[in-house]
Design a protein around this motif. Structure first.
Motif, PDB file in Angstrom:
ATOM      1  N   ALA A  57     -17.760 -32.825  15.633  1.00  0.00           N
ATOM      2  CA  ALA A  57     -19.355 -32.904  15.263  1.00  0.00           C
ATOM      3  C   ALA A  57     -19.920 -31.742  15.026  1.00  0.00           C
ATOM      4  O   ALA A  57     -20.467 -31.247  14.224  1.00  0.00           O
ATOM      5  CB  ALA A  57     -20.019 -34.001  16.124  1.00  0.00           C
ATOM      6  N   TYR A  58     -19.416 -30.671  16.065  1.00  0.00           N
ATOM      7  CA  TYR A  58     -19.927 -29.153  16.327  1.00  0.00           C
ATOM      8  C   TYR A  58     -19.819 -28.646  14.798  1.00  0.00           C
ATOM      9  O   TYR A  58     -20.356 -27.920  14.130  1.00  0.00           O
ATOM     10  CB  TYR A  58     -19.918 -28.489  17.337  1.00  0.00           C
ATOM     11  CG  TYR A  58     -20.226 -27.464  17.232  1.00  0.00           C
ATOM     12  CD1 TYR A  58     -21.533 -26.722  17.295  1.00  0.00           C
ATOM     13  CD2 TYR A  58     -19.159 -26.073  16.980  1.00  0.00           C
ATOM     14  CE1 TYR A  58     -21.920 -25.394  17.106  1.00  0.00           C
ATOM     15  CE2 TYR A  58     -19.440 -24.813  16.959  1.00  0.00           C
ATOM     16  CZ  TYR A  58     -20.967 -24.483  16.984  1.00  0.00           C
ATOM     17  OH  TYR A  58     -21.151 -23.261  16.803  1.00  0.00           O
ATOM     18  N   THR A  59     -18.378 -28.810  14.785  1.00  0.00           N
ATOM     19  CA  THR A  59     -17.624 -27.993  13.444  1.00  0.00           C
ATOM     20  C   THR A  59     -18.300 -28.376  12.126  1.00  0.00           C
ATOM     21  O   THR A  59     -18.522 -27.614  11.208  1.00  0.00           O
ATOM     22  CB  THR A  59     -16.282 -28.194  13.379  1.00  0.00           C
ATOM     23  OG1 THR A  59     -15.617 -27.822  14.639  1.00  0.00           O
ATOM     24  CG2 THR A  59     -15.500 -27.523  12.148  1.00  0.00           C
ATOM     25  N   ASP A  60     -18.625 -29.755  12.127  1.00  0.00           N
ATOM     26  CA  ASP A  60     -19.405 -30.250  10.897  1.00  0.00           C
ATOM     27  C   ASP A  60     -20.797 -29.842  10.565  1.00  0.00           C
ATOM     28  O   ASP A  60     -21.184 -30.064   9.461  1.00  0.00           O
ATOM     29  CB  ASP A  60     -19.344 -32.022  10.820  1.00  0.00           C
ATOM     30  CG  ASP A  60     -17.924 -32.459  10.856  1.00  0.00           C
ATOM     31  OD1 ASP A  60     -17.000 -31.980  10.464  1.00  0.00           O
ATOM     32  OD2 ASP A  60     -18.030 -33.778  11.271  1.00  0.00           O
ATOM     33  N   THR A  61     -21.372 -29.244  11.749  1.00  0.00           N
ATOM     34  CA  THR A  61     -22.719 -28.602  11.591  1.00  0.00           C
ATOM     35  C   THR A  61     -22.597 -27.194  10.921  1.00  0.00           C
ATOM     36  O   THR A  61     -23.640 -26.661  10.404  1.00  0.00           O
ATOM     37  CB  THR A  61     -23.230 -28.455  12.841  1.00  0.00           C
ATOM     38  OG1 THR A  61     -22.927 -27.611  13.532  1.00  0.00           O
ATOM     39  CG2 THR A  61     -23.501 -29.832  13.738  1.00  0.00           C
ATOM     40  N   GLY A  62     -21.309 -26.838  10.656  1.00  0.00           N
ATOM     41  CA  GLY A  62     -21.262 -25.610  10.165  1.00  0.00           C
ATOM     42  C   GLY A  62     -20.772 -24.364  11.018  1.00  0.00           C
ATOM     43  O   GLY A  62     -20.789 -23.330  10.837  1.00  0.00           O
ATOM     44  N   GLY A  63     -20.804 -24.738  12.375  1.00  0.00           N
ATOM     45  CA  GLY A  63     -20.552 -23.853  13.551  1.00  0.00           C
ATOM     46  C   GLY A  63     -19.144 -23.586  13.367  1.00  0.00           C
ATOM     47  O   GLY A  63     -18.239 -24.186  12.639  1.00  0.00           O
ATOM     48  N   THR A  64     -18.601 -22.239  13.934  1.00  0.00           N
ATOM     49  CA  THR A  64     -17.375 -21.664  14.472  1.00  0.00           C
ATOM     50  C   THR A  64     -16.496 -22.838  14.949  1.00  0.00           C
ATOM     51  O   THR A  64     -16.788 -23.381  16.198  1.00  0.00           O
ATOM     52  CB  THR A  64     -17.143 -20.595  15.086  1.00  0.00           C
ATOM     53  OG1 THR A  64     -18.086 -19.494  14.378  1.00  0.00           O
ATOM     54  CG2 THR A  64     -15.878 -20.076  14.961  1.00  0.00           C
ATOM     55  N   PRO A  65     -15.466 -23.395  14.338  1.00  0.00           N
ATOM     56  CA  PRO A  65     -14.893 -24.294  15.058  1.00  0.00           C
ATOM     57  C   PRO A  65     -13.961 -24.106  16.395  1.00  0.00           C
ATOM     58  O   PRO A  65     -13.746 -23.121  16.700  1.00  0.00           O
ATOM     59  CB  PRO A  65     -13.510 -24.723  13.932  1.00  0.00           C
ATOM     60  CG  PRO A  65     -13.925 -24.252  12.708  1.00  0.00           C
ATOM     61  CD  PRO A  65     -15.164 -23.208  12.866  1.00  0.00           C
ATOM     62  N   TYR A  66     -14.135 -25.172  17.131  1.00  0.00           N
ATOM     63  CA  TYR A  66     -13.636 -24.985  18.531  1.00  0.00           C
ATOM     64  C   TYR A  66     -12.721 -26.049  18.659  1.00  0.00           C
ATOM     65  O   TYR A  66     -13.173 -27.209  18.371  1.00  0.00           O
ATOM     66  CB  TYR A  66     -14.664 -24.894  19.735  1.00  0.00           C
ATOM     67  CG  TYR A  66     -13.905 -24.823  21.020  1.00  0.00           C
ATOM     68  CD1 TYR A  66     -13.765 -23.474  21.445  1.00  0.00           C
ATOM     69  CD2 TYR A  66     -13.415 -26.072  21.698  1.00  0.00           C
ATOM     70  CE1 TYR A  66     -13.252 -23.335  22.813  1.00  0.00           C
ATOM     71  CE2 TYR A  66     -12.892 -25.650  23.085  1.00  0.00           C
ATOM     72  CZ  TYR A  66     -12.885 -24.539  23.634  1.00  0.00           C
ATOM     73  OH  TYR A  66     -12.340 -24.459  24.620  1.00  0.00           O
ATOM     74  N   VAL A  67     -11.342 -25.858  18.862  1.00  0.00           N
ATOM     75  CA  VAL A  67     -10.227 -26.712  19.048  1.00  0.00           C
ATOM     76  C   VAL A  67      -9.858 -26.906  20.399  1.00  0.00           C
ATOM     77  O   VAL A  67      -9.235 -26.226  21.015  1.00  0.00           O
ATOM     78  CB  VAL A  67      -9.167 -26.602  18.111  1.00  0.00           C
ATOM     79  CG1 VAL A  67      -7.999 -27.500  18.178  1.00  0.00           C
ATOM     80  CG2 VAL A  67      -9.430 -26.278  16.665  1.00  0.00           C
ATOM     81  N   PRO A  68     -10.036 -28.413  21.044  1.00  0.00           N
ATOM     82  CA  PRO A  68      -9.552 -28.439  22.525  1.00  0.00           C
ATOM     83  C   PRO A  68      -8.075 -28.698  22.203  1.00  0.00           C
ATOM     84  O   PRO A  68      -7.631 -29.290  21.154  1.00  0.00           O
ATOM     85  CB  PRO A  68     -10.274 -29.833  22.755  1.00  0.00           C
ATOM     86  CG  PRO A  68     -11.398 -30.020  21.754  1.00  0.00           C
ATOM     87  CD  PRO A  68     -10.975 -29.258  20.543  1.00  0.00           C
ATOM     88  N   ARG A  69      -7.009 -28.217  23.182  1.00  0.00           N
ATOM     89  CA  ARG A  69      -5.798 -28.273  22.979  1.00  0.00           C
ATOM     90  C   ARG A  69      -5.149 -29.017  24.150  1.00  0.00           C
ATOM     91  O   ARG A  69      -5.636 -29.284  25.197  1.00  0.00           O
ATOM     92  CB  ARG A  69      -5.289 -26.891  23.080  1.00  0.00           C
ATOM     93  CG  ARG A  69      -5.571 -26.391  21.666  1.00  0.00           C
ATOM     94  CD  ARG A  69      -4.933 -24.890  21.364  1.00  0.00           C
ATOM     95  NE  ARG A  69      -5.066 -24.451  19.970  1.00  0.00           N
ATOM     96  CZ  ARG A  69      -5.899 -23.598  19.714  1.00  0.00           C
ATOM     97  NH1 ARG A  69      -6.705 -23.018  20.622  1.00  0.00           N
ATOM     98  NH2 ARG A  69      -6.063 -23.175  18.221  1.00  0.00           N
ATOM     99  N   PRO A  70      -3.854 -29.616  24.189  1.00  0.00           N
ATOM    100  CA  PRO A  70      -3.300 -30.269  25.279  1.00  0.00           C
ATOM    101  C   PRO A  70      -3.101 -29.468  26.456  1.00  0.00           C
ATOM    102  O   PRO A  70      -2.963 -28.386  26.435  1.00  0.00           O
ATOM    103  CB  PRO A  70      -1.769 -30.604  24.814  1.00  0.00           C
ATOM    104  CG  PRO A  70      -2.188 -30.697  23.348  1.00  0.00           C
ATOM    105  CD  PRO A  70      -3.214 -29.559  22.913  1.00  0.00           C
ATOM    106  N   GLN A  71      -3.217 -29.879  27.643  1.00  0.00           N
ATOM    107  CA  GLN A  71      -2.983 -29.229  28.897  1.00  0.00           C
ATOM    108  C   GLN A  71      -1.928 -28.343  28.800  1.00  0.00           C
ATOM    109  O   GLN A  71      -1.644 -27.133  29.366  1.00  0.00           O
ATOM    110  CB  GLN A  71      -2.807 -30.126  30.005  1.00  0.00           C
ATOM    111  CG  GLN A  71      -4.424 -30.611  30.307  1.00  0.00           C
ATOM    112  CD  GLN A  71      -4.289 -31.424  31.674  1.00  0.00           C
ATOM    113  OE1 GLN A  71      -3.584 -31.098  32.638  1.00  0.00           O
ATOM    114  NE2 GLN A  71      -5.149 -32.508  31.887  1.00  0.00           N
TER     115      GLN A  71
END
Length: 267
Positions: free
Chosen positions: A207-221
């Motif tokens: 949802a944050y990425t959809d606002t136009g912000g710099t994408p942040y990708v959560p990754r597997p442990q």
């Protein structure tokens, strides 16, 4: 390696900004209305994000304290530092050894604007400075840091919740590997990032990425754990940031969040 005082950086106030939102969640004051609105919307999707922001700073404080006090590290390279808030890396390290040397790295215009004020709080004996470089260019970071840090002595390299902004996971691995290859034996890596354990957290990041912000990708442990390959993990190893050496004054063990990390030593 210094900030250009002749050119005011372009700071957008019409789209949310991750560092300002993080500052809002942490109880800071350096944000705009658009950031508060985005931050509140994110909390509705994932109520844990506010706790993650606060706990991430606690993790930083504990790791820097451990490295400076117990491991006697006197040099810190904090890459992707974000907005200064309270008990920043140099303040924690220099409270233990006033001669500690800290290099912050960021290329965000807002962060660099705040850097001038932050640098005034360094000790007379120590050194605190900023490098204006994108963390996707670790070779440049190392070249600039050599002007301040002694690469014959141990250095603590820090990536605190920022590698989710790397273009790809391979980029994240390359950035860390290149940096750690340059520092000497006896140096340390301190790193945490968001994980994809929580659907709410993953949805919030999207949802944050959809606002136009710099994408942040959560990754597997498992991927975040592999960032430490070739290094010796310090007890308690790779774990939720809330479980990494919590202070004795805390009552009970804080519950795990979707934020995992560790501290590891280069032999």
């Amino acid at each position: 390696m210094h900030l250009d005082s002749e050119h005011a950086p372009l700071i957008r106030t019409d789209i949310p900004h991750s560092a300002r939102i993080w500052n809002y969640w942490m109880g800071g004051k350096d944000y705009y209305e658009v950031d508060r609105v985005a931050g509140d919307a994110a909390l509705e999707i994932d109520p844990d994000i506010g706790a993650m922001a606060v706990q991430s700073r606690q993790f930083l404080i504990r790791t820097v304290t451990f490295l400076a006090r117990e491991m006697r590290v006197r040099q810190f390279l904090d890459i992707g530092t974000g907005l200064p808030t309270m008990q920043n890396t140099h303040e924690v390290a220099q409270s233990i050894d006033p001669a500690a040397r800290i290099v912050y790295v960021d290329n965000d215009p807002l962060v660099l604007t705040h850097a001038r004020a932050l640098l005034t709080t360094t000790t007379a004996q120590g050194v605190t400075t900023y490098i204006d470089t994108d963390f996707h260019h670790p070779e440049q970071i190392i070249a600039d840091a050599r002007h301040v840090l002694d690469f014959e002595e141990p250095i603590a390299v820090m990536f605190m919740g920022v590698l989710g902004h790397a273009r790809t996971y391979d980029d994240a691995r390359r950035i860390v590997t290149t940096t750690m290859r340059a520092v000497p034996s006896g140096s340390y890596l301190a790193h945490w990032d968001g994980t994809d354990d929580s659907d709410a957290y993953v949805q919030m990041c999207k949802a944050y990425t959809d606002t136009g912000g710099t994408p942040y990708v959560p990754r597997p442990q498992a991927q975040l754990r592999d960032i430490f390959d070739g290094l010796d993990l310090i007890d308690p190893g790779f774990t939720s940031i809330t479980h990494w050496r919590p202070t004795p004054t805390e009552i009970g063990l804080p519950r795990a969040l979707s934020a995992y990390g560790a501290v590891a030593r280069k032999n």
